[in-house]
Write a protein that holds these residues in place. Structure first.
Motif, short mmCIF file in Angstrom:
data_model
loop_
_atom_site.label_atom_id
_atom_site.label_comp_id
_atom_site.label_asym_id
_atom_site.label_seq_id
_atom_site.Cartn_x
_atom_site.Cartn_y
_atom_site.Cartn_z
N ARG A 66 0.96 -1.32 0.09
CA ARG A 66 -0.04 0.03 -0.02
C ARG A 66 1.12 1.37 -0.28
O ARG A 66 1.96 1.17 0.49
CB ARG A 66 -0.75 -0.05 1.24
N CYS A 67 0.35 2.17 -0.77
CA CYS A 67 1.16 3.19 -0.95
C CYS A 67 0.93 4.32 0.34
O CYS A 67 0.07 4.37 0.85
CB CYS A 67 0.73 4.16 -2.19
N THR A 68 2.04 4.76 0.97
CA THR A 68 1.78 5.65 2.31
C THR A 68 1.64 6.87 2.08
O THR A 68 0.89 7.77 3.08
CB THR A 68 3.24 5.41 2.99
N GLN A 69 1.88 7.69 0.64
CA GLN A 69 1.88 9.11 0.63
C GLN A 69 0.37 9.10 0.60
O GLN A 69 -0.15 10.12 1.22
CB GLN A 69 2.50 9.41 -0.67
N CYS A 70 -0.43 8.23 -0.11
CA CYS A 70 -1.88 8.52 -0.30
C CYS A 70 -2.74 7.39 0.47
O CYS A 70 -4.09 7.52 0.26
CB CYS A 70 -2.30 8.58 -1.77
N ASN A 71 -2.07 6.71 1.28
CA ASN A 71 -2.86 5.65 2.15
C ASN A 71 -3.77 4.91 1.02
O ASN A 71 -4.62 4.53 1.58
CB ASN A 71 -3.81 6.39 3.09
N PRO B 26 -3.77 12.92 -8.78
CA PRO B 26 -3.29 11.67 -8.84
C PRO B 26 -1.94 11.59 -7.84
O PRO B 26 -1.05 12.50 -8.03
CB PRO B 26 -2.71 11.31 -10.01
N CYS B 27 -1.92 10.45 -7.12
CA CYS B 27 -0.63 10.68 -6.10
C CYS B 27 0.69 10.29 -6.95
O CYS B 27 0.69 9.54 -7.71
CB CYS B 27 -0.68 9.34 -5.21
N PRO B 28 1.66 11.21 -6.88
CA PRO B 28 2.91 11.06 -7.70
C PRO B 28 3.56 9.82 -7.26
O PRO B 28 4.57 9.37 -8.31
CB PRO B 28 3.55 12.31 -7.20
N THR B 29 3.54 9.55 -5.86
CA THR B 29 4.20 8.19 -5.74
C THR B 29 3.86 6.90 -6.34
O THR B 29 4.74 6.15 -6.83
CB THR B 29 4.44 8.02 -4.03
N CYS B 30 2.39 6.66 -6.27
CA CYS B 30 2.04 5.42 -6.90
C CYS B 30 1.23 5.52 -8.07
O CYS B 30 0.78 4.84 -8.67
CB CYS B 30 0.83 4.97 -5.75
N GLU B 31 1.45 6.74 -8.84
CA GLU B 31 1.02 7.31 -10.04
C GLU B 31 -0.63 6.94 -10.10
O GLU B 31 -1.15 6.80 -11.02
CB GLU B 31 1.50 6.42 -11.23
#
Ligand SMILES: [Zn+2]
Ligand SMILES: [Zn+2]
Length: 375
Positions: free
Chosen positions: A157-162, A183-188
């Motif tokens: 799970r992406c931590t930046q956007c939970n 859109p979350c840049p970490t997980c696109e």
């Protein structure tokens, strides 16, 4: 086939660029492949994007309005070249308006369609055939089976956007603080991250490989006919649904016959004497050797029909005919004896002086004249 771009977007012909943009964003919100996995929606989305691409640009729009056309996109041209910023705007707008975010964007995408051309001969058109087609395409990765993650691992799970796939953006503007979703840049936007991508497919869930398929080609197809094989195209990213394979047929020219509708037409040349006296000529057809009966007194351009030996129309049983156009060869290079004989023959018929006018009907020139009249 040409669709009305205004109709596609649901706007009037005098809509402003802003209205067109809003209509496009509204349509795209329900059709974009990231929110709507239905292949039909993807197709519609492509069209809507193409319409928008043309209408948002004043120059292109003017050209389109004047009937210049949209500048037809080639096949399989992978869609219209829209601005990525428009999509970004769209998602930002959508989430902002609803006050909550979109769900995470799935990695799966529909695979592309593939077009392959193949050549068949006229016999295949008459009877139908099967043909093996080999092509390179994207197939499912057999190591990760489309999960994109290395064996024994799974996405985290992406931590930046939970795991939601989007983040809030706060911007200061003249009107005050603006909060938008992006859109979350970490997980696109996917909500999760593949830490250890599958090495076999570099984390795409699919690889390029050669495939061989047997394609059934029905009788009656035409030059340029496309046979659609649903789901036999590229496998989608991350195990997404497959595109289609389209097989476009070319029909090779035949030495003797050419096709006219459901009929096969050929020319047969016979000596003047056979045309006058009658003859039976063997004719090689797709159904074996047939007897072509030339009646005494046959004229140049006369037609002989062999019933039911032509092409079967697509999806029907009844076959067309073979039509033979007679060409009568006038002898040349006569020997003395032959000349004498023909002179005697001519005298017997009272044909020493050529007739002008009063030509019998049905001759080749009458036929040509009739054809010109039809035009
Ligand atoms: Zn893989
Ligand atoms: Zn994220």
């Amino acid at each position: 086939m040409n669709e009305d771009y205004y109709e596609l977007l649901g706007v009037s012909k005098d809509a402003s660029t802003d209205q067109i943009k809003k209509a496009y964003q509204k349509a795209a919100r329900s059709l974009h492949p990231d929110v709507n996995p239905d292949p039909e929606a993807a197709e519609k989305y492509k069209k809507v994007s193409q319409a928008y691409e043309t209408l948002k640009n004043p120059d292109k729009r003017r050209q389109y309005d004047m009937g210049g056309g949209p500048g037809m996109g080639g096949f399989p041209g992978g869609g219209a070249g829209f601005d990525f910023s428009d999509i970004f705007d769209m998602f930002a707008g959508a989430s902002g308006m609803r006050g909550r975010g979109q769900g995470p964007v799935p990695r799966q995408r529909r695979g592309g369609d593939i077009l392959r051309r193949t050549t068949i001969d006229l016999r295949d058109v008459v009877f139908g055939t099967e043909q093996k087609i080999t092509f390179r395409t994207a197939v499912l990765c057999q190591t990760c089976h489309g999960s994109c993650a290395a064996e024994g691992t799974s996405p985290i799970r992406c931590t930046q956007c939970n795991g939601s796939g989007h983040v809030q953006r706060v911007a200061q503007s003249l009107l005050g603080q603006m909060v938008t979703m992006a859109p979350c840049p970490t997980c696109e936007g996917h909500g999760d991250i593949i830490e250890h991508p599958c090495t076999a497919c570099a984390g795409h869930g699919r690889i390029q490989d050669e495939r061989t398929l047997t394609v059934k080609i029905p009788a009656g197809v035409e030059h340029g006919t496309r046979i659609q094989l649903r789901g036999e195209g590229e496998v989608g990213e991350a195990g997404g649904p497959s595109g289609d394979l389209l097989v476009e047929l070319s029909v090779a020219e035949h030495d003797v016959f050419h096709r006219e509708g459901d009929d096969l037409v050929a020319q047969v040349s016979v000596p003047m004497t056979s045309a006058a006296l009658g003859a039976t000529v063997p004719l090689e057809t797709f159904d074996g050797v047939q007897e072509l009966r030339i009646r005494p007194g046959s004229q140049p351009g006369e037609e002989i029909t062999l019933k039911g030996l032509g092409v079967s129309p697509l999806r029907r049983e009844r076959r067309g005919d073979i039509r033979i156009e007679l060409d009568v060869m006038v002898p040349t290079g006569l020997t003395e004896e032959q000349t004498e004989l023909l002179e005697r023959f001519s005298a017997l018929r009272g044909e020493e002086t050529p007739r002008t006018g009063g030509r019998r009907h049905g001759g080749m020139f009458d036929k040509i004249r009739e054809r010109f009249r039809d035009l």
